[in-house]
Design a protein around this motif. Structure first.
Motif, short mmCIF file in Angstrom:
data_model
loop_
_atom_site.label_atom_id
_atom_site.label_comp_id
_atom_site.label_asym_id
_atom_site.label_seq_id
_atom_site.Cartn_x
_atom_site.Cartn_y
_atom_site.Cartn_z
N ILE A 199 16.39 -43.20 -6.10
CA ILE A 199 16.56 -41.76 -5.95
C ILE A 199 16.98 -41.43 -4.52
CG2 ILE A 199 14.89 -41.20 -7.76
CD1 ILE A 199 12.87 -40.56 -5.58
N SER A 200 17.70 -40.33 -4.38
CA SER A 200 18.12 -39.88 -3.05
C SER A 200 17.64 -38.46 -2.77
CB SER A 200 19.65 -39.92 -2.93
OG SER A 200 20.25 -39.07 -3.90
N ARG A 201 17.06 -37.84 -3.80
CA ARG A 201 16.57 -36.47 -3.65
C ARG A 201 15.07 -36.45 -3.82
NH1 ARG A 201 20.71 -32.85 -3.99
NH2 ARG A 201 19.55 -31.15 -4.95
N ILE A 202 14.41 -35.56 -3.13
CA ILE A 202 12.98 -35.39 -3.28
C ILE A 202 12.72 -34.12 -4.09
CG2 ILE A 202 12.54 -36.54 -1.10
CD1 ILE A 202 11.88 -33.76 0.09
N GLY A 203 11.52 -34.00 -4.61
CA GLY A 203 11.15 -32.82 -5.36
C GLY A 203 10.02 -32.06 -4.69
N LEU A 204 10.07 -30.76 -4.77
CA LEU A 204 8.97 -29.90 -4.31
C LEU A 204 8.55 -29.06 -5.51
CD1 LEU A 204 8.72 -27.87 -1.01
CD2 LEU A 204 8.03 -26.86 -3.18
N VAL A 205 7.28 -29.14 -5.89
CA VAL A 205 6.78 -28.45 -7.06
C VAL A 205 6.66 -26.95 -6.76
CG1 VAL A 205 4.96 -28.32 -8.79
CG2 VAL A 205 5.48 -30.51 -7.71
N LEU A 206 7.41 -26.15 -7.50
CA LEU A 206 7.36 -24.70 -7.33
C LEU A 206 6.31 -24.07 -8.23
CD1 LEU A 206 11.21 -23.93 -7.26
CD2 LEU A 206 9.66 -24.07 -5.30
N GLU A 207 6.20 -24.59 -9.45
CA GLU A 207 5.21 -24.10 -10.42
C GLU A 207 4.70 -25.29 -11.23
OE1 GLU A 207 7.25 -21.32 -12.87
OE2 GLU A 207 7.66 -19.91 -11.24
N GLY A 208 3.44 -25.23 -11.69
CA GLY A 208 2.88 -26.30 -12.49
C GLY A 208 2.47 -27.49 -11.66
N SER A 209 2.51 -28.69 -12.25
CA SER A 209 2.11 -29.90 -11.54
C SER A 209 2.78 -31.11 -12.17
CB SER A 209 0.59 -30.08 -11.57
OG SER A 209 0.12 -30.21 -12.90
N VAL A 210 2.84 -32.22 -11.41
CA VAL A 210 3.46 -33.45 -11.90
C VAL A 210 2.57 -34.64 -11.55
CG1 VAL A 210 5.76 -32.46 -11.60
CG2 VAL A 210 4.82 -33.92 -9.82
N ASN A 211 2.70 -35.71 -12.32
CA ASN A 211 1.98 -36.96 -12.07
C ASN A 211 2.97 -38.09 -11.85
OD1 ASN A 211 -0.61 -35.87 -12.44
ND2 ASN A 211 -0.58 -36.28 -14.64
N MET A 212 2.56 -39.07 -11.05
CA MET A 212 3.27 -40.34 -11.01
C MET A 212 2.50 -41.31 -11.89
SD MET A 212 4.47 -42.78 -7.86
CE MET A 212 5.47 -44.24 -8.23
N VAL A 213 3.14 -41.79 -12.94
CA VAL A 213 2.48 -42.62 -13.94
C VAL A 213 3.11 -44.00 -13.95
CG1 VAL A 213 1.89 -42.85 -16.38
CG2 VAL A 213 2.01 -40.58 -15.33
N VAL A 214 2.30 -45.03 -13.78
CA VAL A 214 2.77 -46.42 -13.80
C VAL A 214 2.27 -47.09 -15.06
CG1 VAL A 214 2.72 -48.65 -12.64
CG2 VAL A 214 2.84 -46.54 -11.29
N SER A 215 3.18 -47.64 -15.84
CA SER A 215 2.81 -48.36 -17.07
C SER A 215 2.61 -49.83 -16.73
CB SER A 215 3.90 -48.20 -18.12
OG SER A 215 4.03 -46.84 -18.50
N LEU A 216 1.42 -50.35 -17.00
CA LEU A 216 1.10 -51.75 -16.71
C LEU A 216 1.66 -52.65 -17.81
CD1 LEU A 216 -2.60 -51.29 -15.58
CD2 LEU A 216 -0.52 -51.22 -14.18
N TYR A 217 2.00 -53.88 -17.42
CA TYR A 217 2.56 -54.83 -18.39
C TYR A 217 1.55 -55.10 -19.50
CZ TYR A 217 5.33 -58.74 -20.11
OH TYR A 217 6.09 -59.56 -20.89
N TRP A 218 0.30 -55.30 -19.10
CA TRP A 218 -0.78 -55.42 -20.09
C TRP A 218 -1.69 -54.21 -19.91
CZ3 TRP A 218 0.53 -59.91 -17.27
CH2 TRP A 218 1.07 -60.95 -18.04
N GLY A 219 -1.92 -53.49 -20.98
CA GLY A 219 -2.86 -52.38 -20.92
C GLY A 219 -2.18 -51.03 -20.78
N PRO A 220 -2.99 -49.99 -20.61
CA PRO A 220 -2.48 -48.61 -20.59
C PRO A 220 -1.84 -48.24 -19.26
CG PRO A 220 -4.83 -48.61 -20.20
CD PRO A 220 -4.45 -50.05 -20.49
#
Length: 225
Positions: free
Chosen positions: A47-68
């Motif tokens: 990515i070359s652009r960043i985000g700024l949350v104006l409304e609501g919320s966001v998560n960074m979610v990492v999916s593991l190879y084994w498990g949730p």
């Protein structure tokens, strides 16, 4: 664009509202709305652009190879995301940036933040200082999360996290930004085990809760020290 709100965010602190319109143009700003669960940035993408949350919320979610999957970051209105990955050309995202609830995001070109335009805007220097502070604060939050997840037991992790939230919000009664599944993902434990431990803590009088609202008593704070 709500320049009054932007002027109160850490990224644009100290910059006058009347200057923000010109500055946003320099930064190639754009906005987009996302529904809950919609992916904003996807795993494995540079990515070359960043985000700024104006409304609501966001998560960074990492999916593991084994498990949730695991939640490695949570950003609410006024918070910035993606800055560390956008700062390194070719750096791939290790997880998805996902809308935790319906949200609106302001996107900015990071290279234009760190490069003073030919106009020599006096407020652009302040923006660079703000961006460095935002990055440092994010790194500190990451270090804090490591403290929450270093406990050997689920109770240790819960006490560490809840005690920190009470301290940050200045009250023994507070609201957390996660539902049960999200909290389990954030602390790196199973939801059923987390719910069972919360039930035990409630019966022992350590904590009271309803959905994502919690109240800690004195014994909880002492236990967490």
């Amino acid at each position: 664009m709500d320049t009054e709100f932007l002027a109160k965010t850490p990224l644009f602190a100290g910059i006058r509202e009347e200057d923000l319109g010109h500055l946003l143009g320099c930064l190639d700003a754009s906005t987009k709305h996302y529904e809950k669960g919609e992916v904003i940035f996807r795993t494995g993408e540079p990515i070359s652009r960043i985000g700024l949350v104006l409304e609501g919320s966001v998560n960074m979610v990492v999916s593991l190879y084994w498990g949730p999957s695991r939640i490695f970051g949570h950003m609410e209105a006024g918070d910035v995301f993606g800055e560390n990955y956008a700062a390194v050309p070719g750096q791939l995202l290790p997880g998805d940036i996902v809308a935790a609830q319906p949200c609106r995001v302001l996107f900015l070109d990071l290279s234009r933040i760190y490069t003073v335009c030919h106009h020599g805007c006096r407020f652009h220097h302040r923006l660079i200082e703000n961006m460095l502070q935002v990055s440092a604060q994010k790194n500190l939050r990451l270090a804090e999360r490591m403290l929450y997840t270093s406990g050997r037991t689920i109770r240790d992790r819960l006490l560490s996290y809840l005690s920190a939230q009470a301290s940050l919000q200045g009250s023994a009664h507070f609201r957390i930004p996660f539902n049960r599944q999200e909290l389990a993902d954030y602390l790196g434990v199973e939801r059923s085990a987390l719910s069972a431990e919360l039930g035990k803590m409630k019966r022992e009088g350590l904590v009271a809760f309803r959905k994502n609202e919690f109240t800690l008593n004195g014994r909880t704070r002492e236990t967490a020290i």
